[in-house]
Design a protein around this motif. Structure first.
Motif, PDB file in Angstrom:
ATOM      1  N   LEU A 134       0.844  -1.196   0.000  1.00 20.65           N
ATOM      2  CA  LEU A 134       0.000   0.000   0.000  1.00 20.65           C
ATOM      3  C   LEU A 134       0.878   1.245   0.000  1.00 20.65           C
ATOM      4  O   LEU A 134       1.584   1.512   0.979  1.00 20.65           O
ATOM      5  CB  LEU A 134      -0.882  -0.004   1.263  1.00 20.65           C
ATOM      6  N   THR A 135       0.829   1.987  -1.082  1.00 18.52           N
ATOM      7  CA  THR A 135       1.629   3.205  -1.209  1.00 18.52           C
ATOM      8  C   THR A 135       1.102   4.278  -0.257  1.00 18.52           C
ATOM      9  O   THR A 135      -0.096   4.545  -0.218  1.00 18.52           O
ATOM     10  CB  THR A 135       1.602   3.667  -2.681  1.00 18.52           C
ATOM     11  N   ARG A 136       1.995   4.902   0.532  1.00 14.79           N
ATOM     12  CA  ARG A 136       1.567   5.867   1.546  1.00 14.79           C
ATOM     13  C   ARG A 136       2.257   7.233   1.429  1.00 14.79           C
ATOM     14  O   ARG A 136       1.903   8.170   2.162  1.00 14.79           O
ATOM     15  CB  ARG A 136       1.771   5.286   2.959  1.00 14.79           C
ATOM     16  N   GLU A 181       4.807  -1.340   1.208  1.00 14.10           N
ATOM     17  CA  GLU A 181       4.491  -0.458   0.083  1.00 14.10           C
ATOM     18  C   GLU A 181       5.577  -0.624  -0.991  1.00 14.10           C
ATOM     19  O   GLU A 181       6.728  -1.003  -0.676  1.00 14.10           O
ATOM     20  CB  GLU A 181       4.473   0.978   0.580  1.00 14.10           C
ATOM     21  N   ALA A 182       5.219  -0.357  -2.226  1.00  8.50           N
ATOM     22  CA  ALA A 182       6.172  -0.481  -3.332  1.00  8.50           C
ATOM     23  C   ALA A 182       7.381   0.406  -3.060  1.00  8.50           C
ATOM     24  O   ALA A 182       7.236   1.555  -2.630  1.00  8.50           O
ATOM     25  CB  ALA A 182       5.492  -0.071  -4.638  1.00  8.50           C
ATOM     26  N   THR A 183       8.575  -0.140  -3.312  1.00  6.69           N
ATOM     27  CA  THR A 183       9.832   0.494  -2.897  1.00  6.69           C
ATOM     28  C   THR A 183      10.810   0.487  -4.075  1.00  6.69           C
ATOM     29  O   THR A 183      11.134  -0.583  -4.616  1.00  6.69           O
ATOM     30  CB  THR A 183      10.393  -0.259  -1.680  1.00  6.69           C
ATOM     31  N   GLY A 192       8.600   6.858  -9.178  1.00  8.26           N
ATOM     32  CA  GLY A 192       7.617   7.555 -10.000  1.00  8.26           C
ATOM     33  C   GLY A 192       6.666   8.460  -9.261  1.00  8.26           C
ATOM     34  O   GLY A 192       5.777   9.053  -9.871  1.00  8.26           O
ATOM     35  N   TYR A 193       6.811   8.538  -7.949  1.00 13.70           N
ATOM     36  CA  TYR A 193       5.896   9.354  -7.147  1.00 13.70           C
ATOM     37  C   TYR A 193       6.723  10.057  -6.071  1.00 13.70           C
ATOM     38  O   TYR A 193       7.755   9.546  -5.638  1.00 13.70           O
ATOM     39  CB  TYR A 193       4.846   8.478  -6.436  1.00 13.70           C
ATOM     40  N   SER A 194       6.233  11.191  -5.597  1.00 14.02           N
ATOM     41  CA  SER A 194       6.913  11.868  -4.490  1.00 14.02           C
ATOM     42  C   SER A 194       6.849  11.029  -3.226  1.00 14.02           C
ATOM     43  O   SER A 194       5.819  10.389  -2.935  1.00 14.02           O
ATOM     44  CB  SER A 194       6.224  13.199  -4.182  1.00 14.02           C
ATOM     45  N   LEU A 226       9.666  -4.852  -4.540  1.00  9.44           N
ATOM     46  CA  LEU A 226      10.703  -4.261  -5.404  1.00  9.44           C
ATOM     47  C   LEU A 226      10.041  -3.636  -6.623  1.00  9.44           C
ATOM     48  O   LEU A 226       9.376  -4.319  -7.407  1.00  9.44           O
ATOM     49  CB  LEU A 226      11.685  -5.340  -5.858  1.00  9.44           C
ATOM     50  N   TRP A 227      10.305  -2.347  -6.807  1.00  9.26           N
ATOM     51  CA  TRP A 227       9.506  -1.544  -7.748  1.00  9.26           C
ATOM     52  C   TRP A 227      10.379  -0.790  -8.727  1.00  9.26           C
ATOM     53  O   TRP A 227      11.312  -0.087  -8.338  1.00  9.26           O
ATOM     54  CB  TRP A 227       8.742  -0.532  -6.907  1.00  9.26           C
ATOM     55  N   HIS A 228      10.070  -0.939  -9.995  1.00 14.61           N
ATOM     56  CA  HIS A 228      10.563  -0.016 -11.027  1.00 14.61           C
ATOM     57  C   HIS A 228       9.333   0.447 -11.790  1.00 14.61           C
ATOM     58  O   HIS A 228       8.647  -0.359 -12.412  1.00 14.61           O
ATOM     59  CB  HIS A 228      11.574  -0.699 -11.956  1.00 14.61           C
ATOM     60  N   LEU A 268       8.730  -9.126  -6.275  1.00 13.83           N
ATOM     61  CA  LEU A 268       8.869  -8.285  -7.466  1.00 13.83           C
ATOM     62  C   LEU A 268       7.503  -7.709  -7.815  1.00 13.83           C
ATOM     63  O   LEU A 268       6.506  -8.436  -7.842  1.00 13.83           O
ATOM     64  CB  LEU A 268       9.384  -9.082  -8.668  1.00 13.83           C
ATOM     65  N   HIS A 269       7.474  -6.405  -8.085  1.00 14.68           N
ATOM     66  CA  HIS A 269       6.227  -5.779  -8.521  1.00 14.68           C
ATOM     67  C   HIS A 269       6.117  -5.966 -10.037  1.00 14.68           C
ATOM     68  O   HIS A 269       6.685  -5.201 -10.816  1.00 14.68           O
ATOM     69  CB  HIS A 269       6.230  -4.301  -8.154  1.00 14.68           C
ATOM     70  N   GLY A 270       5.376  -6.993 -10.411  1.00 15.01           N
ATOM     71  CA  GLY A 270       5.182  -7.269 -11.835  1.00 15.01           C
ATOM     72  C   GLY A 270       3.805  -6.834 -12.300  1.00 15.01           C
ATOM     73  O   GLY A 270       3.349  -7.274 -13.359  1.00 15.01           O
ATOM     74  N   ALA A 271       3.156  -5.977 -11.511  1.00 11.32           N
ATOM     75  CA  ALA A 271       1.735  -5.679 -11.746  1.00 11.32           C
ATOM     76  C   ALA A 271       1.489  -4.197 -12.010  1.00 11.32           C
ATOM     77  O   ALA A 271       2.411  -3.386 -12.099  1.00 11.32           O
ATOM     78  CB  ALA A 271       0.924  -6.135 -10.527  1.00 11.32           C
ATOM     79  N   ASN A 272       0.209  -3.876 -12.164  1.00 12.94           N
ATOM     80  CA  ASN A 272      -0.313  -2.494 -12.115  1.00 12.94           C
ATOM     81  C   ASN A 272       0.314  -1.508 -13.092  1.00 12.94           C
ATOM     82  O   ASN A 272       0.382  -0.306 -12.824  1.00 12.94           O
ATOM     83  CB  ASN A 272      -0.214  -1.953 -10.682  1.00 12.94           C
ATOM     84  N   GLY A 273       0.784  -2.022 -14.219  1.00  9.83           N
ATOM     85  CA  GLY A 273       1.238  -1.111 -15.265  1.00  9.83           C
ATOM     86  C   GLY A 273       2.595  -0.488 -15.015  1.00  9.83           C
ATOM     87  O   GLY A 273       2.928   0.525 -15.640  1.00  9.83           O
ATOM     88  N   TYR A 274       3.391  -1.068 -14.138  1.00  9.76           N
ATOM     89  CA  TYR A 274       4.765  -0.583 -13.953  1.00  9.76           C
ATOM     90  C   TYR A 274       5.701  -1.329 -14.909  1.00  9.76           C
ATOM     91  O   TYR A 274       5.249  -2.110 -15.754  1.00  9.76           O
ATOM     92  CB  TYR A 274       5.158  -0.675 -12.473  1.00  9.76           C
ATOM     93  N   LEU A 275       7.013  -1.092 -14.792  1.00  8.00           N
ATOM     94  CA  LEU A 275       7.933  -1.485 -15.864  1.00  8.00           C
ATOM     95  C   LEU A 275       7.768  -2.938 -16.346  1.00  8.00           C
ATOM     96  O   LEU A 275       7.677  -3.185 -17.554  1.00  8.00           O
ATOM     97  CB  LEU A 275       9.393  -1.254 -15.433  1.00  8.00           C
ATOM     98  N   MET A 321      -4.558   8.893   2.822  1.00  6.77           N
ATOM     99  CA  MET A 321      -3.910   7.706   2.231  1.00  6.77           C
ATOM    100  C   MET A 321      -2.519   8.034   1.699  1.00  6.77           C
ATOM    101  O   MET A 321      -1.573   7.285   1.914  1.00  6.77           O
ATOM    102  CB  MET A 321      -4.771   7.140   1.089  1.00  6.77           C
ATOM    103  N   TYR A 322      -2.399   9.127   0.970  1.00  6.99           N
ATOM    104  CA  TYR A 322      -1.134   9.467   0.297  1.00  6.99           C
ATOM    105  C   TYR A 322      -0.544  10.738   0.887  1.00  6.99           C
ATOM    106  O   TYR A 322      -1.063  11.825   0.675  1.00  6.99           O
ATOM    107  CB  TYR A 322      -1.373   9.650  -1.203  1.00  6.99           C
ATOM    108  N   GLY A 323       0.539  10.590   1.621  1.00  6.67           N
ATOM    109  CA  GLY A 323       1.220  11.746   2.199  1.00  6.67           C
ATOM    110  C   GLY A 323       0.679  12.095   3.570  1.00  6.67           C
ATOM    111  O   GLY A 323      -0.389  11.617   3.982  1.00  6.67           O
TER     112      GLY A 323
HETATM  113  C1  8OZ Z   1      -1.413   3.859  -5.441  1.00  3.76           C
HETATM  114  C2  8OZ Z   1      -0.725   5.036  -5.601  1.00  3.76           C
HETATM  115  C3  8OZ Z   1       0.569   5.008  -6.082  1.00  3.76           C
HETATM  116  C4  8OZ Z   1       1.157   3.802  -6.404  1.00  3.76           C
HETATM  117  C5  8OZ Z   1       0.359   0.240  -7.247  1.00  3.76           C
HETATM  118  C6  8OZ Z   1       2.365   1.088  -6.264  1.00  3.76           C
HETATM  119  O1  8OZ Z   1      -0.755   0.472  -7.699  1.00  3.76           O
HETATM  120  C7  8OZ Z   1       1.105   1.313  -6.575  1.00  3.76           C
HETATM  121  C8  8OZ Z   1       0.465   2.609  -6.241  1.00  3.76           C
HETATM  122  C9  8OZ Z   1      -0.830   2.657  -5.753  1.00  3.76           C
HETATM  123  O2  8OZ Z   1       0.884  -0.866  -7.340  1.00  3.76           O
END
Ligand code: 8OZ
Length: 367
Positions: free
Chosen positions: A24-26, A54-56, A64-66, A98-100, A177-184, A352-354
């Protein structure tokens, strides 16, 4: 018959129950360093069978996020060590995601203000979060540049280095490994975002190559029993789409079956949204069967919109682990609440964020 509250083994990880805290991204980690409060936040939730952070980011380029955390600097690793120590002191288990992000970034967040990187130079129709003076703002992602094939071994190596640091220096029990959600890695997998004509684009085998190379490198670094991976076959998150996801993900899990992973983590449907998407049908039972038939012994973890009845059903049907996301933000004692069928605290979306402790470490447990 096993229940949600029974122990389970996932690779090297001996878990007290089948309830997992989803990543969970915070956005509370300025300079990519987790705050001191992160130790409180995660350890408050240590009764989960497994915590996934949370993704790191594995590198500055992978951010990709502040104010999201990283794993590539000494201060980041030291801060994570305080988190893992606090979780272990409470008897919990914790792995780091692990996140790219690939193209889901902004020039302001990239090294030297450069373009984010992607399989192909196609801008994602999605937003990222930039925090200015403590105020989060959603902004369009920047136009990416296509990665040169010669850069890919460095990215694969980056996953392995981050994994080794996570386990050996930061004290994590494993990595995901974060292989999901439209990341690299997901951008490479899916044909909507990957238009490459080299060995990393075109056929299913080629599009899966980067994800499999990164996973094998992580397994070589820390062992398959300490490695999990998250996949989201049909999520529209971050503007990804594949024209034929069932054979793509069947191929991926068959390959992963050979790596003796701790677990496979599947997001069913649209991340944080509907579990069924009308124009994106997918057979998750067939995917699990393909993994098992190929010899995959890892735990099968399911995620998205689970509540107690749906989770009971999943365990009955042979899913090994159920990951809960937003309910874990607002309920540090979610395991107890699920067991007792107690009411859940409501989520405060504004925090949730920040931000700081509010909406982070101040949600009450049952008395
Ligand atoms: C919510 C906000 C920013 C990033 C994901 C790492 O969806 C996230 C993410 C979720 O996997």
């Amino acid at each position: 018959m096993s229940t949600l509250f029974d122990p389970v083994q996932a690779g090297d990880l001996q878990l007290a129950n089948r309830i997992v805290m989803a990543p969970l991204t915070r956005n509370r980690s300025p300079n990519a360093i987790p705050p001191d409060l992160a130790a409180t936040y995660y350890s408050q939730r240590a009764t989960a069978g497994l915590l996934i952070t949370e993704a790191t980011a594995i590198s500055h380029q992978g951010q990709g996020y502040s104010d999201v955390p990283g794993l590539y600097g000494t201060e980041q690793l030291d801060a994570w060590k305080r988190v893992t120590d606090a979780v272990h002191a409470k008897g919990g288990k914790i792995v780091v995601q692990l996140w790219h992000v690939g193209r889901v970034s902004h020039t302001e967040l990239q090294p030297d203000g450069g373009k984010p990187v992607a399989p192909s130079a196609i801008t994602a129709k999605t937003k990222t979060v930039l925090i200015k003076d403590g105020v989060p703002a959603f902004v369009e992602t920047s136009e990416p540049r296509a990665l040169d094939a010669g850069e890919l071994p460095g990215i694969v190596h980056g996953f392995a280095v981050a994994a080794r640091s996570a386990v050996e220096t930061a004290g994590f029990d494993g990595v995901e490994l974060h292989g999901a959600n439209g990341y690299l890695l997901d951008q490479f997998l899916k044909d909507g975002s990957n238009k490459r004509t080299d060995d990393y684009g075109g056929s299913i085998e080629n599009r899966a190559r980067l994800l499999l190379e990164a996973t094998r490198a992580v397994v070589d670094a820390v062992g398959g029993g300490k490695t999990g991976i998250r996949l989201s076959p049909v999520t529209p998150a971050n503007d990804v789409h594949d024209s034929n996801p069932q054979p793509l993900f069947t191929y991926v899990v068959k390959q992963l079956a050979q790596l003796n992973l701790a677990y496979i983590h599947i997001i069913e449907g649209a991340t944080g949204g509907p579990r069924e998407i009308a124009d994106r049908p997918f057979d998750y039972e067939a995917l699990k069967a393909a993994y098992r038939e190929a010899g995959g012994k890892g735990a099968w973890m399911v995620n998205n919109g689970y509540d107690r009845p749906l989770a009971d059903e999943a365990v009955k049907e042979g899913d090994d682990l159920v990951a809960f996301g937003k309910p874990f933000i607002s309920n540090p004692d979610l395991v107890r609440r699920l067991r007792e069928n107690a009411p859940l605290n409501e989520l405060d979306k504004a925090t949730m964020y920040g931000g700081g402790a509010k909406g982070y470490t101040d949600y009450p447990a049952l008395g």
